[in-house]
Scaffold this active site. Structure first.
Site, PDB file in Angstrom:
ATOM      1  N   THR A 136       7.002   7.895  -6.633  1.00  0.00           N
ATOM      2  CA  THR A 136       7.517   6.944  -7.500  1.00  0.00           C
ATOM      3  C   THR A 136       8.361   8.132  -8.546  1.00  0.00           C
ATOM      4  OG1 THR A 136       7.271   5.609  -9.454  1.00  0.00           O
ATOM      5  CG2 THR A 136       5.377   6.964  -8.858  1.00  0.00           C
ATOM      6  N   ASP A 137       9.344   7.778  -9.464  1.00  0.00           N
ATOM      7  CA  ASP A 137      10.039   8.498 -10.185  1.00  0.00           C
ATOM      8  C   ASP A 137       9.301   8.598 -11.418  1.00  0.00           C
ATOM      9  OD1 ASP A 137      10.121   5.652 -10.951  1.00  0.00           O
ATOM     10  OD2 ASP A 137      12.389   5.688 -11.260  1.00  0.00           O
ATOM     11  N   GLU A 138       8.153   7.690 -11.672  1.00  0.00           N
ATOM     12  CA  GLU A 138       7.260   7.656 -12.940  1.00  0.00           C
ATOM     13  C   GLU A 138       6.782   9.113 -12.742  1.00  0.00           C
ATOM     14  OE1 GLU A 138       5.147   4.316 -13.718  1.00  0.00           O
ATOM     15  OE2 GLU A 138       6.431   2.824 -12.933  1.00  0.00           O
ATOM     16  N   TYR A 163      -1.554   5.379 -13.736  1.00  0.00           N
ATOM     17  CA  TYR A 163      -1.104   4.924 -12.207  1.00  0.00           C
ATOM     18  C   TYR A 163       0.066   6.162 -12.087  1.00  0.00           C
ATOM     19  CZ  TYR A 163       2.785   3.713  -9.039  1.00  0.00           C
ATOM     20  OH  TYR A 163       3.711   3.537  -8.306  1.00  0.00           O
ATOM     21  N   SER A 164       1.006   6.435 -12.861  1.00  0.00           N
ATOM     22  CA  SER A 164       1.698   7.588 -12.669  1.00  0.00           C
ATOM     23  C   SER A 164       1.008   8.928 -12.518  1.00  0.00           C
ATOM     24  CB  SER A 164       2.874   7.400 -13.708  1.00  0.00           C
ATOM     25  OG  SER A 164       2.445   7.747 -14.976  1.00  0.00           O
ATOM     26  N   LYS A 167      -0.221   8.867  -9.001  1.00  0.00           N
ATOM     27  CA  LYS A 167       0.790   9.425  -8.130  1.00  0.00           C
ATOM     28  C   LYS A 167       1.055  10.859  -8.132  1.00  0.00           C
ATOM     29  CE  LYS A 167       2.360   6.853  -5.646  1.00  0.00           C
ATOM     30  NZ  LYS A 167       2.133   6.292  -4.373  1.00  0.00           N
ATOM     31  N   ASN A 192      12.540   1.661  -9.414  1.00  0.00           N
ATOM     32  CA  ASN A 192      12.011   0.415  -9.369  1.00  0.00           C
ATOM     33  C   ASN A 192      12.596  -0.417  -8.253  1.00  0.00           C
ATOM     34  OD1 ASN A 192      11.236   1.168 -11.995  1.00  0.00           O
ATOM     35  ND2 ASN A 192      10.636  -0.831 -12.306  1.00  0.00           N
ATOM     36  N   LYS A 202       4.759  -8.152 -11.050  1.00  0.00           N
ATOM     37  CA  LYS A 202       5.564  -7.485 -11.506  1.00  0.00           C
ATOM     38  C   LYS A 202       6.963  -7.968 -12.287  1.00  0.00           C
ATOM     39  CE  LYS A 202       3.740  -3.861  -9.473  1.00  0.00           C
ATOM     40  NZ  LYS A 202       3.149  -4.147  -8.204  1.00  0.00           N
ATOM     41  N   ASP A 285       3.809  -4.729 -26.691  1.00  0.00           N
ATOM     42  CA  ASP A 285       4.319  -3.722 -25.640  1.00  0.00           C
ATOM     43  C   ASP A 285       3.128  -3.288 -24.752  1.00  0.00           C
ATOM     44  OD1 ASP A 285       6.130  -2.119 -24.539  1.00  0.00           O
ATOM     45  OD2 ASP A 285       6.726  -0.919 -26.335  1.00  0.00           O
TER      46      ASP A 285
HETATM   47  P1  NAD Z   1       1.740  -3.090  -3.637  1.00  0.00           P
HETATM   48  O1  NAD Z   1       0.943  -3.135  -4.681  1.00  0.00           O
HETATM   49  O2  NAD Z   1       2.439  -4.429  -3.431  1.00  0.00           O
HETATM   50  O3  NAD Z   1       1.245  -2.730  -2.000  1.00  0.00           O
HETATM   51  C1  NAD Z   1       0.175  -1.942  -1.994  1.00  0.00           C
HETATM   52  C2  NAD Z   1      -0.353  -2.207  -0.496  1.00  0.00           C
HETATM   53  O4  NAD Z   1      -1.218  -1.286  -0.181  1.00  0.00           O
HETATM   54  C3  NAD Z   1      -1.244  -3.694  -0.137  1.00  0.00           C
HETATM   55  O5  NAD Z   1      -0.790  -4.204   0.934  1.00  0.00           O
HETATM   56  C4  NAD Z   1      -2.617  -3.119  -0.411  1.00  0.00           C
HETATM   57  O6  NAD Z   1      -3.393  -3.968   0.121  1.00  0.00           O
HETATM   58  C5  NAD Z   1      -2.501  -1.542   0.167  1.00  0.00           C
HETATM   59  N1  NAD Z   1      -3.761  -0.728  -0.257  1.00  0.00           N
HETATM   60  C6  NAD Z   1      -4.101  -0.754  -1.756  1.00  0.00           C
HETATM   61  N2  NAD Z   1      -5.211  -0.073  -1.658  1.00  0.00           N
HETATM   62  C7  NAD Z   1      -5.572   0.422  -0.336  1.00  0.00           C
HETATM   63  C8  NAD Z   1      -6.533   1.244   0.303  1.00  0.00           C
HETATM   64  N3  NAD Z   1      -7.566   1.784  -0.494  1.00  0.00           N
HETATM   65  N4  NAD Z   1      -6.603   1.279   1.817  1.00  0.00           N
HETATM   66  C9  NAD Z   1      -5.603   0.719   2.164  1.00  0.00           C
HETATM   67  N5  NAD Z   1      -4.589  -0.170   1.864  1.00  0.00           N
HETATM   68  C10 NAD Z   1      -4.578  -0.309   0.681  1.00  0.00           C
HETATM   69  O7  NAD Z   1       2.803  -1.889  -3.714  1.00  0.00           O
HETATM   70  P2  NAD Z   1       4.208  -1.684  -3.497  1.00  0.00           P
HETATM   71  O8  NAD Z   1       5.118  -2.099  -4.925  1.00  0.00           O
HETATM   72  O9  NAD Z   1       4.644  -2.109  -2.121  1.00  0.00           O
HETATM   73  O10 NAD Z   1       4.286   0.057  -3.556  1.00  0.00           O
HETATM   74  C11 NAD Z   1       3.987   0.683  -2.302  1.00  0.00           C
HETATM   75  C12 NAD Z   1       4.427   2.112  -2.550  1.00  0.00           C
HETATM   76  O11 NAD Z   1       5.454   2.520  -3.223  1.00  0.00           O
HETATM   77  C13 NAD Z   1       3.217   2.756  -3.495  1.00  0.00           C
HETATM   78  O12 NAD Z   1       2.876   4.072  -3.007  1.00  0.00           O
HETATM   79  C14 NAD Z   1       3.867   2.725  -4.761  1.00  0.00           C
HETATM   80  O13 NAD Z   1       3.473   3.874  -5.594  1.00  0.00           O
HETATM   81  C15 NAD Z   1       5.468   3.312  -4.208  1.00  0.00           C
HETATM   82  N6  NAD Z   1       6.655   2.893  -5.084  1.00  0.00           N
HETATM   83  C16 NAD Z   1       6.574   1.616  -5.543  1.00  0.00           C
HETATM   84  C17 NAD Z   1       7.768   1.182  -6.407  1.00  0.00           C
HETATM   85  C18 NAD Z   1       7.967  -0.239  -6.863  1.00  0.00           C
HETATM   86  O14 NAD Z   1       9.254  -0.523  -7.430  1.00  0.00           O
HETATM   87  N7  NAD Z   1       7.207  -1.273  -6.492  1.00  0.00           N
HETATM   88  C19 NAD Z   1       8.801   2.457  -6.614  1.00  0.00           C
HETATM   89  C20 NAD Z   1       8.655   3.608  -6.321  1.00  0.00           C
HETATM   90  C21 NAD Z   1       7.476   3.944  -5.565  1.00  0.00           C
HETATM   91  O1  DAU Z   2       9.713   3.221 -11.066  1.00  0.00           O
HETATM   92  C1  DAU Z   2       8.961   2.938  -9.900  1.00  0.00           C
HETATM   93  C2  DAU Z   2       7.843   2.255 -10.487  1.00  0.00           C
HETATM   94  O2  DAU Z   2       8.289   0.690 -11.011  1.00  0.00           O
HETATM   95  C3  DAU Z   2       6.813   1.953  -9.395  1.00  0.00           C
HETATM   96  O3  DAU Z   2       6.271   3.259  -9.314  1.00  0.00           O
HETATM   97  C4  DAU Z   2       5.710   0.951  -9.685  1.00  0.00           C
HETATM   98  O4  DAU Z   2       4.870   0.823  -8.736  1.00  0.00           O
HETATM   99  C5  DAU Z   2       6.375  -0.300 -10.017  1.00  0.00           C
HETATM  100  O5  DAU Z   2       5.225  -1.222 -10.595  1.00  0.00           O
HETATM  101  C6  DAU Z   2       7.244  -0.258 -11.026  1.00  0.00           C
HETATM  102  O6  DAU Z   2       6.738   0.121 -12.332  1.00  0.00           O
HETATM  103  P1  DAU Z   2       7.189  -0.535 -13.822  1.00  0.00           P
HETATM  104  O7  DAU Z   2       6.060  -0.477 -14.730  1.00  0.00           O
HETATM  105  O8  DAU Z   2       8.480   0.030 -14.251  1.00  0.00           O
HETATM  106  O9  DAU Z   2       7.474  -1.979 -13.464  1.00  0.00           O
HETATM  107  P2  DAU Z   2       7.148  -3.424 -13.969  1.00  0.00           P
HETATM  108  O10 DAU Z   2       7.733  -4.423 -13.145  1.00  0.00           O
HETATM  109  O11 DAU Z   2       5.776  -3.567 -13.971  1.00  0.00           O
HETATM  110  O12 DAU Z   2       7.735  -3.458 -15.037  1.00  0.00           O
HETATM  111  C7  DAU Z   2       9.339  -3.129 -15.195  1.00  0.00           C
HETATM  112  C8  DAU Z   2       9.672  -3.090 -16.513  1.00  0.00           C
HETATM  113  O13 DAU Z   2       9.468  -4.589 -17.216  1.00  0.00           O
HETATM  114  C9  DAU Z   2       8.761  -2.155 -17.689  1.00  0.00           C
HETATM  115  O14 DAU Z   2       9.634  -1.692 -18.596  1.00  0.00           O
HETATM  116  C10 DAU Z   2       7.928  -3.326 -18.405  1.00  0.00           C
HETATM  117  C11 DAU Z   2       8.652  -4.753 -18.502  1.00  0.00           C
HETATM  118  N1  DAU Z   2       7.646  -5.960 -18.315  1.00  0.00           N
HETATM  119  C12 DAU Z   2       6.999  -5.859 -17.303  1.00  0.00           C
HETATM  120  C13 DAU Z   2       6.339  -7.228 -17.286  1.00  0.00           C
HETATM  121  C14 DAU Z   2       5.519  -7.433 -16.083  1.00  0.00           C
HETATM  122  C15 DAU Z   2       7.965  -6.906 -19.151  1.00  0.00           C
HETATM  123  O15 DAU Z   2       8.816  -6.657 -20.240  1.00  0.00           O
HETATM  124  N2  DAU Z   2       7.512  -8.158 -19.060  1.00  0.00           N
HETATM  125  C16 DAU Z   2       6.570  -8.480 -18.186  1.00  0.00           C
HETATM  126  O16 DAU Z   2       6.138  -9.459 -18.029  1.00  0.00           O
END
Ligand code: NAD
Ligand code: DAU
Length: 347
Positions: A136-138, A163-164, A167, A192, A202, A285
Site C-alpha cells: 500500500t501507499d500508506e 495497519y500501515s 504492511k 486507494n 470502507k 476523526d
Molecule cells: P480485504 O480485507 O477485502 O480482503 C482480505 C482477504 O484476505 C480476505 O479474503 C480475507 O479472508 C483474507 N485473509 C485475511 N487474513 C488471512 C489469513 N491469515 N490467511 C489467509 N487469508 C486471509 O482486503 P483488500 O482491500 O482486498 O486488500 C487486499 C490487499 O491489498 C491487502 O494486502 C491490502 O493491504 C492491499 N491494498 C489495499 C488497498 C485498498 O484500497 N483496499 C490499496 C492498496 C493495497
Molecule cells: O491507500 C491505500 C489504503 O486505502 C489501503 O492500504 C487500505 O487497505 C484501505 O483500507 C484504504 O485505507 P484508507 O484508510 O484510506 O481507507 P478508508 O476507506 O478506511 O478511508 C478513506 C478515507 O475516508 C479516510 O481518510 C478516512 C475517511 N472515512 C472513512 C470512513 C470509513 C470517513 O470520513 N468516513 C468513514 O466512514
C-alpha cells in the site's frame, strides 16, 4: 512532438500455476477474475482464511478446473508445505486491511500481515517460487495538502497506523528475502481502490449502503483528507504487468492520478444517489489520520508500459453505486454489525 518508444528492460516471466492469497477479498478476487478472463492458460489456486472480509461468493461463478479454492491460513506452515510445491508464483494479497480495525485491535494485523508474509516467504524460498507482494501507499506516511510532491519508489518509509506499520514490515521482509536469499520478488504499493465487492466498512461502500438503508453518511474530521482513487480493475492489470514483466527485486508504485478529498467524494456519492449535498453527519476523526496520499506511477508507466483504463472517476463511481443497489444480498449480512462497531467508536 516525437514520442520515443520505450523498450521494456525486464525479466519476462510466464506463469502457469499461481497461488493467490486473499483471493476471496475485495482486490484479490478482482485479480482472480482478471487472470481468469484474460489468461486462459493460467491455473489459479486461491488460498484464503475467509475472515470477516473474505467471501467465497466473490469467486464462486468461476470455481472449477482453472480456479481452485483452498480454505486455510497463510500462517499455517504445514499447509504451505503441502500447497506451494508445483506452483510457479505466489501473488500475496491476504491481509488485515482496515485502518480503523487496526487501531481498535492491532494484534491480528501483526499476525497476518507480518507473520503470514514471513511464512509465505519461507515457503517460496524452500520451493523456489516467484513472489509478488501486494502493498500500500500508506507505508510512506502522509503528505501535506499543499506539498507539490507525490510518493515515489524513493520516498522513505514513514507509516502512521498499526495497519500501515505492519504492511511496511512485510515489505521489508520481502526486500530482505530478495537480497539475502535471492528470492525472485517484486513489490507493488497501490493507492486507494474502489469498485464492486468492497467491504461495507470502507469509506465509499459505507456511504453508499448507508444512503440505501436511510442512514446518514459519516465524514471523519474536517473531511479534507485526500486519497488517490484507482479502480480495482486497473490495480489488477498493473499487478499482472509487474508479475510478468517487472524487474526482480524492484518496487513499483500503482496509481491513476485520482486525488480527491473525502468531502468531494461524499458530495459525488450524494449527487449520484439524488441526495442533498449536506445530507451527512460529521463524526469523530480517526486517531493519527493520514492527511494526504498521492502516487507518482511514472516508473510503472515508462518502464513497463502500464496505463489505467478507468480514468473517469464519476463514471466508475456510478457503476459502483449501481452494483451496491443491485446486490444487497452480498453486503446486507455485514452491514448491521459494521455500523454497530462504528457507533461504539463514536463514528
Ligand atoms: P480485504 O480485507 O477485502 O480482503 C482480505 C482477504 O484476505 C480476505 O479474503 C480475507 O479472508 C483474507 N485473509 C485475511 N487474513 C488471512 C489469513 N491469515 N490467511 C489467509 N487469508 C486471509 O482486503 P483488500 O482491500 O482486498 O486488500 C487486499 C490487499 O491489498 C491487502 O494486502 C491490502 O493491504 C492491499 N491494498 C489495499 C488497498 C485498498 O484500497 N483496499 C490499496 C492498496 C493495497
Ligand atoms: O491507500 C491505500 C489504503 O486505502 C489501503 O492500504 C487500505 O487497505 C484501505 O483500507 C484504504 O485505507 P484508507 O484508510 O484510506 O481507507 P478508508 O476507506 O478506511 O478511508 C478513506 C478515507 O475516508 C479516510 O481518510 C478516512 C475517511 N472515512 C472513512 C470512513 C470509513 C470517513 O470520513 N468516513 C468513514 O466512514
Amino acid at each position: 512532438m516525437v514520442v520515443a518508444k520505450l523498450m521494456p528492460m525486464t525479466d519476462a516471466f510466464i506463469p502457469k500455476n499461481i497461488i493467490v492469497t486473499g483471493g476471496c477479498g475485495f482486490i484479490g478476487s478482482n485479480f482472480v477474475h482478471y487472470v481468469y478472463n484474460n489468461h486462459p492458460d493460467v491455473h489459479i489456486t486461491v488460498l484464503d482464511a475467509l475472515t470477516y472480509a473474505g467471501n467465497l461468493e466473490n469467486i464462486k461463478p468461476i470455481l472449477g478446473d482453472r480456479v481452485e479454492f483452498v480454505h486455510g491460513n497463510i500462517c499455517d506452515a504445514q499447509l504451505l508445505d503441502e500447497l506451494v510445491p508445483g506452483h510457479d508464483a505466489i501473488v500475496h494479497y491476504a491481509a488485515e486491511s482496515h485502518n480503523d480495525n487496526s487501531i481498535a485491535n492491532p494484534e491480528p494485523f501483526v499476525k497476518t500481515n507480518v507473520e503470514g508474509t514471513f511464512r509465505l516467504l519461507e515457503a517460496a524460498r524452500k520451493y523456489d517460487v516467484r513472489f509478488h507482494h501486494i502493498s500500500t501507499d500508506e507505508v510512506y506516511g502522509d503528505l501535506a495538502l499543499d506539498d507539490p510532491a507525490k510518493f515515489t519508489e524513493e520516498t522513505p518509509y514513514h507509516p502512521s497506523s498499526p495497519y500501515s506499520s505492519t504492511k511496511a514490515s512485510s515489505d521489508m521482509l520481502v526486500r530482505a528475502w530478495h537480497r539475502t536469499y535471492g528470492l525472485r520478488t517484486t513489490i507493488s504499493n497501490c493507492s486507494n481502490n474502489y469498485g464492486p465487492y468492497q467491504h461495507v466498512e470502507k469509506f465509499i461502500p459505507r456511504q453508499i449502503t448507508n444512503i440505501i438503508e436511510g442512514i446518514r453518511p459519516k465524514l471523519y474530521g474536517d473531511g479534507l483528507n485526500v486519497r488517490d482513487w484507482i479502480h480495482t480493475e486497473d490495480h489488477s492489470s498493473a499487478v499482472w504487468t509487474i508479475l510478468t514483466t517487472g524487474r526482480l527485486g524492484e518496487t513499483y508504485l500503482i496509481g491513476a492520478n485520482g486525488e480527491r478529498n473525502n468531502l468531494t467524494v461524499l458530495h459525488d456519492i450524494l449527487r449520484v444517489m439524488g441526495q442533498p449535498e449536506d445530507a451527512f453527519d460529521w463524526v469523530k476523526d480517526r486517531p493519527g489520520h493520514d492527511r494526504r496520499y498521492a502516487i507518482d506511477s511514472t516508473k510503472l508507466q515508462t518502464e513497463l508500459g502500464w496505463r489505467p483504463t478507468h480514468t473517469d472517476f464519476e463514471s466508475g463511481l456510478r457503476q459502483t453505486v449501481q452494483w451496491y443497489i443491485d446486490n444487497p444480498q452480498w453486503w446486507e449480512p455485514a452491514k448491521a454489525a459494521t455500523e454497530a462497531k462504528y457507533k461504539a467508536q463514536g463514528q
